[in-house]
Scaffold this active site. Sequence first.
Site, mmCIF file in Angstrom:
data_model
loop_
_atom_site.group_PDB
_atom_site.id
_atom_site.type_symbol
_atom_site.label_atom_id
_atom_site.label_comp_id
_atom_site.label_asym_id
_atom_site.label_seq_id
_atom_site.Cartn_x
_atom_site.Cartn_y
_atom_site.Cartn_z
ATOM 1 N N THR B 178 8.889 78.995 13.984
ATOM 2 C CA THR B 178 9.911 78.764 15.012
ATOM 3 C C THR B 178 9.888 79.919 15.995
ATOM 4 O OG1 THR B 178 11.299 77.485 13.512
ATOM 5 C CG2 THR B 178 12.361 78.368 15.470
ATOM 6 N N PHE B 180 11.768 82.014 18.922
ATOM 7 C CA PHE B 180 13.141 82.349 19.291
ATOM 8 C C PHE B 180 13.154 83.130 20.595
ATOM 9 C CE2 PHE B 180 13.197 81.821 14.739
ATOM 10 C CZ PHE B 180 14.411 81.228 14.460
#
Lengths: 283, 283
Positions: B178, B180
């Site tokens: 992921t 960010f």
Amino acid sequence: MPRDSREIVAFQGERGAFSQEAVRRLLGDRVKVLPCQRFEEVFQRLKSGPASAAVIPIENTLAGSVHENYDHLLQFDFRIVGETSVRIVHNLIAPPGVRFRDIRRAFSHPVALNQCLDFFARHPQVEKVPFYDTAGSVKMVMEERLRDAAGIGSALAADIYGATILRKSIEDDRQNFTRFFLLRRSGWKAKSRPRATKGWKTSVVFTTRNVPGSLFRALSAFALRDLNLAKIESRPLRGKPWEYLFYLDFIGHVEEERSRNALGHLAELADFLRVLGCYPRGD
Amino acid sequence: MPRDSREIVAFQGERGAFSQEAVRRLLGDRVKVLPCQRFEEVFQRLKSGPASAAVIPIENTLAGSVHENYDHLLQFDFRIVGETSVRIVHNLIAPPGVRFRDIRRAFSHPVALNQCLDFFARHPQVEKVPFYDTAGSVKMVMEERLRDAAGIGSALAADIYGATILRKSIEDDRQNFTRFFLLRRSGWKAKSRPRATKGWKTSVVFTTRNVPGSLFRALSAFALRDLNLAKIESRPLRGKPWEYLFYLDFIGHVEEERSRNALGHLAELADFLRVLGCYPRGD
């Protein structure tokens, strides 16, 4: 009883869902609908039967693309043979005899509730209650014969469940449309070429080589031939972090010469290319 | 007690969420974290305080973009000042003393449960139970001192709640990352220019005029200057059905001459253009 020979069309949601309104626009009233709980189930019913067609939402003008369905389109290898768009009109719907002033709770899908915030601000006595489905909320208030509650859903849902529309069109934003695809299995052939009064649209999916300028060059295959793009959507490419699949819709029939040239050009540039379908442009 | 002068950083999720791991990578351990329930709350806490920074997920290599956060980036007008990516490692975590053979239920966010399907297939005695948050599931099994249940979450969550990791890295796909963003308010100035060992990235959002070839021409502003795109994402434009906003990341510092020229060129072509931020490239 005569055997039911109507075509079976799968969609996600309860009877009366906006997807069923799309089924009606795409195929008329003489089909048998097969409501499914999840999108993947819709695709499975088309793959393994009993459905011979499926209708899926692909994008909404407020919420954006239905990314899960883009992923299923790649995985299942069906053909897009039609599109339509439905204006999403939310209605406050209650069992017959229930009056507006009786309503203390309104059930619906969270997305629908959030699209009616002005209504709830004007009527603070009505509590928003999240439910799994818009049409399902109408079904439930009817089955439970609730006297202080309403569902929020389509006019079709009110009609199907014999409920009463207490307030029409309570959505905040009238520019709320959902675009749907009609899918069939790959081998399917139309009995006659469909009418395309507004021309044709073609949908493809491709990956570019991971080199600078690759998306620009991919789009040049269309731009240099004056083929207009209607939409482009990116999705992650599994197993290759930070690389992407691109789903692209362009205006044109796949068998026109310049479309064929554009797709030939794109095939030179792309690691992977598949035509998902060619269909008459919707409203 | 001395006044706590640490910087406050908002993120979505419970303590121990993967977002907190991203906070640690971006800002180290000497900050105070402010867990929020919803993404919008994270943005609100940065807008109105007490947070002076926020960390949000923007895309995952399996699930794709976090579209809601793209919409918030446009609405709130903060600056992206950093990025990082975190490998999503799911662990089976239980209160101390609970053994693997005791486990009958595993709680976690539905997305996490669906990323551990091989584990559940190998261990049919363990039931998947959807929960609102990954780290929250670890917190809950600890608070309730459940003896037959585990949460699925990060190693950081196990550490924070004093729980035990029974099985490490039970996710199906290791290519699960992921990305960010670190956000700050627009007026914010760094005390010193951050190090950018891997170079810089710039994020912009724009709309094209609704004319044929407009996206191609917009991308030409970058391609003709050999500026590489890292990502492009489209979102619906509110109030203009079937028109789109484009979010684009390119490799380069916003103050380099060719970046300035590209953005000047894009401004000629775009109805709307905003630079969302310029930041050192993450891992």
